[in-house]
Design an enzyme around this catalytic site. Structure first.
Site, mmCIF file in Angstrom:
data_model
loop_
_atom_site.group_PDB
_atom_site.id
_atom_site.type_symbol
_atom_site.label_atom_id
_atom_site.label_comp_id
_atom_site.label_asym_id
_atom_site.label_seq_id
_atom_site.Cartn_x
_atom_site.Cartn_y
_atom_site.Cartn_z
ATOM 1 N N SER A 171 41.180 40.812 37.886
ATOM 2 C CA SER A 171 40.734 42.204 37.945
ATOM 3 C C SER A 171 40.317 42.693 36.558
ATOM 4 O O SER A 171 39.405 42.132 35.964
ATOM 5 C CB SER A 171 41.832 43.072 38.573
ATOM 6 O OG SER A 171 41.336 44.322 38.952
ATOM 7 N N ASP A 261 36.618 42.362 49.140
ATOM 8 C CA ASP A 261 36.821 43.138 47.914
ATOM 9 C C ASP A 261 35.548 43.898 47.578
ATOM 10 O O ASP A 261 34.456 43.321 47.571
ATOM 11 C CB ASP A 261 37.189 42.183 46.774
ATOM 12 C CG ASP A 261 37.538 42.892 45.479
ATOM 13 O OD1 ASP A 261 37.591 44.137 45.451
ATOM 14 O OD2 ASP A 261 37.752 42.173 44.481
#
Length: 318
Positions: A171, A261
């Site tokens: 991330s 995502d």
């Protein structure tokens, strides 16, 4: 009369963080802090310890180190991974439960020495401080290979192979990995970016076309780096004015994305740009079908997570 004082909220990014006007911060999604296991993790046998080191006389950086359980007669050195945790630059730490559990699993499978960097968090420490902390930590690790270097860490000296120095992150940590690799100056064997937090001023792919400027990911970047913009090369490495990806300072790269995502299309666009940039390294894409952001960290027992760990372990050992 009620003596309770209700504090005024300055910024609120649910479900991640709440910042009050008096400067206090509530990290709503952060997982609990857990201690290291210098004698070995009960599940994996992985050893861990916390250290700090100084780059300048008035600053120090903390990190959690990991060492796999090894046979008594360990004859060869292990790859070194400098790891940058996720959390939107504003939550989690090297000692957070989710980060610690994740690295215990990865270290036990990949048999690598890990330095998990505890970089300073926004909004108390706005970007680019996190990048600077991570750059300093990477250089400190690399300095162990130089003769006469001081402040050396025994685990790195005894077990680490500095010809196989990797960087990796998830991330926002994946974002940091890119920004470390593009700086150059440190010899890096490979870099992995999992669900990297890249963004930009204009939506791409399947990203919603309405409300982009006010989306959670746009507002998050404005919180952690208010003097920047959504097309800053730090967050949009394929945007206007970004340095050429041909200059990435590693020879191998693995980019992992998750099908569901919202950041998936940014990761794919990044890897496409790397492939067409003239960069001379090898780059691979791994996609976790049917999964969402950070699935392997939140649910490491699933088949898809296990597949992810195997892919990362293979990357770090070839």
């Amino acid at each position: 009369m009620d003596s309770t004082v209700t504090k005024e909220v300055a910024t609120e990014l649910l479900p991640i963080i709440r910042v009050y006007k008096d400067g206090t911060v509530e990290r709503l999604m952060a997982s609990p802090i857990v201690p290291p296991f210098p004698e070995g993790d009960p599940q994996t046998g992985v050893l861990s310890k916390d250290i700090s080191f100084s780059i300048t006389p008035d600053s120090s950086i903390s990190a959690r180190l990991y060492l796999p359980k090894l046979p008594d007669q360990q004859s060869h050195k292990l790859p070194i991974l400098v790891y940058f945790h996720g959390g939107g630059f504003c939550i989690e730490s090297a000692s957070s439960f989710l980060v610690h559990r994740y690295l215990n699993i990865l270290v036990s499978q990949a048999k690598v020495v890990v330095v998990s960097v505890d970089y300073r968090l926004a909004p108390e420490h706005l970007l680019p401080i996190a990048y600077d902390d991570c750059w300093d930590a990477l250089n400190w690790v690399a300095s162990h290979s130089a003769r006469g270097a001081t402040d050396k860490e025994p685990w790195l000296l005894e077990y680490g192979d500095f010809e196989r120095l990797f960087i990796g992150g998830d991330s926002s940590g994946g974002n940091i990995v890119h920004n470390m690799a593009i700086r150059g100056g440190v010899r890096i064997s490979g870099a992995f970016l999992v669900d990297p937090y890249f963004w930009g001023s204009k939506p791409i792919g399947s990203e919603p076309k309405e409300g982009h400027e006010e989306s959670l990911l746009s507002r998050l970047w404005k919180l952690v780096y208010p003097s920047s913009g959504l097309d800053d090369p730090l967050i949009n490495p394929v945007g206007p004015g970004a340095p050429s990806l041909a200059g990435l300072g590693c020879s191998r790269m693995l980019v992992c994305v998750a099908e569901k995502d919202i950041l998936r299309d940014r990761g794919v666009a990044y890897i496409d740009a790397v492939r067409t940039s003239g960069w001379e390294g090898d780059v691979d894409l791994f996609e976790a079908e049917g999964e969402n952001h950070g699935h392997h960290i939140f649910y490491p027992e699933t088949d898809k997570a296990k597949e992810m760990f195997q892919r990362l372990a293979s990357f770090l050992n070839h």
